[in-house]
Design a protein around this motif. Sequence first.
Motif, PDB file in Angstrom:
ATOM      1  N   TRP A   7       0.837  -1.201   0.000  1.00 19.16           N
ATOM      2  CA  TRP A   7       0.000   0.000   0.000  1.00 19.16           C
ATOM      3  C   TRP A   7       0.873   1.253   0.000  1.00 19.16           C
ATOM      4  O   TRP A   7       2.014   1.238   0.474  1.00 19.16           O
ATOM      5  N   SER A  20      -2.772   0.871  15.164  1.00 21.09           N
ATOM      6  CA  SER A  20      -2.835   0.154  13.882  1.00 21.09           C
ATOM      7  C   SER A  20      -3.084  -1.324  14.132  1.00 21.09           C
ATOM      8  O   SER A  20      -2.622  -1.885  15.133  1.00 21.09           O
ATOM      9  N   SER A  78      -2.437  -5.783   8.550  1.00 22.18           N
ATOM     10  CA  SER A  78      -2.921  -5.814   7.171  1.00 22.18           C
ATOM     11  C   SER A  78      -4.192  -6.625   6.985  1.00 22.18           C
ATOM     12  O   SER A  78      -4.766  -6.616   5.900  1.00 22.18           O
ATOM     13  N   ARG A 105      -6.881   1.343   7.611  1.00 23.44           N
ATOM     14  CA  ARG A 105      -6.598   0.713   6.317  1.00 23.44           C
ATOM     15  C   ARG A 105      -7.898   0.477   5.548  1.00 23.44           C
ATOM     16  O   ARG A 105      -8.916   0.147   6.170  1.00 23.44           O
ATOM     17  N   GLU A 120      -4.184   5.978   5.819  1.00 23.90           N
ATOM     18  CA  GLU A 120      -4.664   4.678   5.336  1.00 23.90           C
ATOM     19  C   GLU A 120      -3.586   3.604   5.516  1.00 23.90           C
ATOM     20  O   GLU A 120      -3.870   2.426   5.641  1.00 23.90           O
ATOM     21  N   TRP A 121      -2.338   4.024   5.479  1.00 21.49           N
ATOM     22  CA  TRP A 121      -1.204   3.100   5.641  1.00 21.49           C
ATOM     23  C   TRP A 121      -0.002   3.973   5.922  1.00 21.49           C
ATOM     24  O   TRP A 121       0.058   5.115   5.472  1.00 21.49           O
TER      25      TRP A 121
END
Length: 497
Positions: free
Chosen positions: A292, A314, A317, A345, A372-373
Amino acid sequence: MCDSSSSSLAMGERRRAAAHAMLFPFPCPGHINPTLKLAELLHSRGVHVTFVNTEHNHERLRRRREGAVRGREGFRFEVVPDGLRDEERAAPDSTVRLYLSLRSSCGAPLVELARRVAAEEGRGAPPVTCLVLSGLVSFALDVAGELGVPAFVLWGTSACGFACTLRLRQLRQRGYTPLKDASYLTNGYLDTPIDWIAGMPTVRLGDVSSFVRTLDPTSFALRVEEDEANSCARAQGLILNTFDDLESDVLEALKDEFPRVYTIGPLAAAMHGRVVDRANGHGGGAAGLSLWEEDAACMTWLDAQPSGSVLYVSFGSLTVMSPDNIAELAWGLAESRRPFLWVVRPGLVAGGINALPDGFVSETKDRCFIAEWCAQEQVLRHRAVGAFLTHSGWNSSTESICSGVPMICWPGFADQYINSRYVCDEWGIGLRLDEELRREQVAAHVEELMGGGGGRGEEMRRSAAKWKAMAESATANGGSSYVSLDKLVEQLRLETE
Ligand code: UDP
């Protein structure tokens, strides 16, 4: 462990050749990242490397950054098809489909690839002399067999996670799992003490692995996990992304079952004497592979925050959260009144950033950054980050340990429960959240971990600094992981003779 003495690659050829490792990780970030780091380390010690991505990921990586998969002298990227159709990639069970598709269709392309590389010997690449696999691709042990080269497995979890996964079979055979009915998920049954896993303290049944929480006697995930872990016994060696001091007891016990265990971690970018490159988020050497786009603006935002003030949030993934849990987390973060950097994400929650509760962004806009990443390892090593609210994936946990950052753990899948158990109770560097998130608990844990005035938070910060120093010693010249890596390289070389 298997005997690899017979070979269909000509022995003479192999004797002349340098060690050449073909590395093939299961194609998701949690497997690609540590395997790539291992590839870099092997290459830095003179081993030729062929790093194999799926065509789909290779294309994604190339589109993101042209140079990412270009390779360099002695380090090449190659591809094999993953066999998935495009519509399958978007399916909710895409990981299962990927697993099955690789098993059924990827063996022959891997054999072909290794043979093609061997045929190119005259052009600078020695023949492939060993395979290094991550977990979940045990089918490729047969590829190694067909090529007549040894296979090594880099199992990407903690040693305790690996020991627990190995014991899923006994848990099933002794009737601990599958659960009798759904009430067993909440009636205290998951607190059943398990005190017979060699090298481990007594742990809750529910912490052994998420896969015990099934009601299905034919649970696919449970069988896959136990089969994949147990199949490591067919490899020439087991490589673990941990270090001896961190998990000494369980490692000692594993060595009874696995004569060749290489503990070479933490593989985090800043370890093994590598310098973290602020511009691209990876250690010196080959380019990092992020599937990403990493939000660079969050680093600038961090630069403007006071030291140790920011909570980094976080969930890796793969985690998927319910809208209710997202709302409780969001309002807990808001109540904590501390600055936070939150990776939402795409896919973390249905609707992505739009699923955040009404009013949350406006209420926290002065002290929040939503990405987002991000380049997580850089974030964790940034002086502004004081704590990490994590799903306790093993890569995230080790990256936090390497950065000396204490954690708030919210595990939900696979080995995350046992990682979290060790983080909180064995290593003293974390606090755990209940399975159903509650905003009050989120806010209270953030306060306890990040608040001033001594107490448990202070203690955990001290312990985190201690473990960071120990991780550095393990990977420094002469440290346990450094020496173990030497032994692995030596073994790879011996295998070529
Ligand atoms: N990661 C990242 N940026 C993010 C979130 C995660 O680079 O915004 C990386 C993280 O550094 C780690 C990997 O993704 O190396 C996640 O692996 P982990 O084992 O923690 O969890 P998984 O994704 O396998 O659940």
